[in-house]
Write an enzyme that holds these catalytic residues in place. Sequence first.
Site, PDB file in Angstrom:
ATOM      1  N   TYR A  30      -7.702  -3.597 -12.950  1.00 16.29           N
ATOM      2  CA  TYR A  30      -8.496  -3.125 -14.094  1.00 16.29           C
ATOM      3  C   TYR A  30      -9.177  -1.807 -13.722  1.00 16.29           C
ATOM      4  CZ  TYR A  30     -11.393  -3.670 -18.302  1.00 16.29           C
ATOM      5  OH  TYR A  30     -12.006  -3.503 -19.534  1.00 16.29           O
ATOM      6  N   VAL A  43     -11.891  -5.014   6.752  1.00 16.42           N
ATOM      7  CA  VAL A  43     -12.067  -4.227   5.528  1.00 16.42           C
ATOM      8  C   VAL A  43     -13.066  -4.904   4.603  1.00 16.42           C
ATOM      9  CG1 VAL A  43     -10.910  -3.234   3.519  1.00 16.42           C
ATOM     10  CG2 VAL A  43      -9.695  -3.399   5.701  1.00 16.42           C
ATOM     11  N   GLY A  72     -16.708  -4.713  -5.007  1.00 16.25           N
ATOM     12  CA  GLY A  72     -16.246  -4.808  -6.382  1.00 16.25           C
ATOM     13  C   GLY A  72     -14.775  -5.172  -6.404  1.00 16.25           C
ATOM     14  N   GLY A  78     -12.814  -7.312  -7.917  1.00 21.42           N
ATOM     15  CA  GLY A  78     -12.046  -7.691  -9.092  1.00 21.42           C
ATOM     16  C   GLY A  78     -11.334  -9.013  -8.928  1.00 21.42           C
ATOM     17  N   GLY A 102      -8.888  -9.501  -7.019  1.00 23.16           N
ATOM     18  CA  GLY A 102      -8.407  -9.657  -5.662  1.00 23.16           C
ATOM     19  C   GLY A 102      -7.124  -8.947  -5.290  1.00 23.16           C
ATOM     20  N   CYS A 119     -12.016   5.633 -25.035  1.00 26.72           N
ATOM     21  CA  CYS A 119     -11.958   6.018 -23.629  1.00 26.72           C
ATOM     22  C   CYS A 119     -10.754   6.910 -23.352  1.00 26.72           C
ATOM     23  CB  CYS A 119     -11.931   4.777 -22.747  1.00 26.72           C
ATOM     24  SG  CYS A 119     -13.514   3.894 -22.672  1.00 26.72           S
TER      25      CYS A 119
END
Length: 405
Positions: A130, A165, A169, A171, A173, A354
């Site tokens: 996303y 790592v 955020g 998301g 995954g 957008c």
Amino acid sequence: MSRGRLSVVMASGARHVFGDGSGPPVALRFADRGAQWAFALDPHLKVGELFMDGRLLVEEGDIYQALDLLLGELKGKPEPLPVRLLHKVRFALRRFAQRNGLTRSRQNVAHHYDLDGRLYDLFLDDDRQYSCAYYDRDGLTLDEAQAAKRRHIAAKLVIRGGERVLDIGSGWGGLGLYLAGVAGAREVLGVTLSEEQLAGARRRAEEGGLSDRVRFELRDYRTLEGAFDRIVSVGMFEHVGVTQYRTFFEKARDLLAPDGVMLLHTIGLSDGPWFTNPWIDKYIFPGGALPALSEMLPLIEKAGLVVTDVEVLRLHYAFTLRDWRARFLARREEAARLYDERFCRMWEFYLAACEAAFRHQGAVVFQLQLARRQEAVPLTRGYIEMTEAALERKERCGGLAAAAE
């Protein structure tokens, strides 16, 4: 208007035609006089609301074509004085409006990302990325462009194998699973404030046999401790808010190992600081803000981080939104069954507005590669393309199988 054909029917029935007649025709109609006044006095908030409420009707063409014509024509031209004064007020108040502490940040994320997960299946790629895809060559499908985005980010992280790592955020995954399953990271910790995304990411890690190397937690990045060899954040910085920019970069510096590398991927503004579109703030991403480079770079420097690479992805997000919008409209009836017609108009306007903003209003995507030491990454950019090619070969040989489950 210098191009196109736009017809506007007023509440009284009077029709006005603009443009040179080129291109597909677009026809709008105001349902009442109040809608006309709202449009004129506060278009940045009211156009979306009027469309959602059925008071601004698109009778020919679609809402994207209307916005594309209007924003393209208005680009670089001064707006009416009342609108400009309202802009000044909103800009002056933006720091107050974006007080995103721990509690408010969680609420803001839930507003958008904890919607019914089936909604996102209607228009996202199979990996549920996303964020802006990477159209590195002509003719890519959405899924191919999102795969190219994963490779591009992994290459810039300079993962050589064995790194720890942090994905801020994370998301659903997909990126974290890719970094472990394909790029070779030893361990990935993904943090999110969305319960819906957390459940999906954990399920994917378990099904893909990567739960021993990839963990996802419902946690604010500001509460983290420890050191990470690599930090990545994609599509999250837009939710930080102006008042938290300094905190974000200082925390990133504290979490990054001395020889570490960070990749920040965020929507931003190419024409300087500005306030968040009020319709987007009210209905889509409350508390969000798009940063300008002039806001980020001084704080990055003060935090003790070194900027090792900057890339500006310009129309890539316009192409991504184009593909999302086409997918959503093709399955619009399913969205209406999940929510209602007003929600569908809201979502269609969100995707259309957008896309138009990325084409006409200075919205871009910044990819900032950061480090604590300038020697942490190669001195020339050739390694990026070479690593992308190697990752693509690995995917074709089955390296992506575990991450794509």
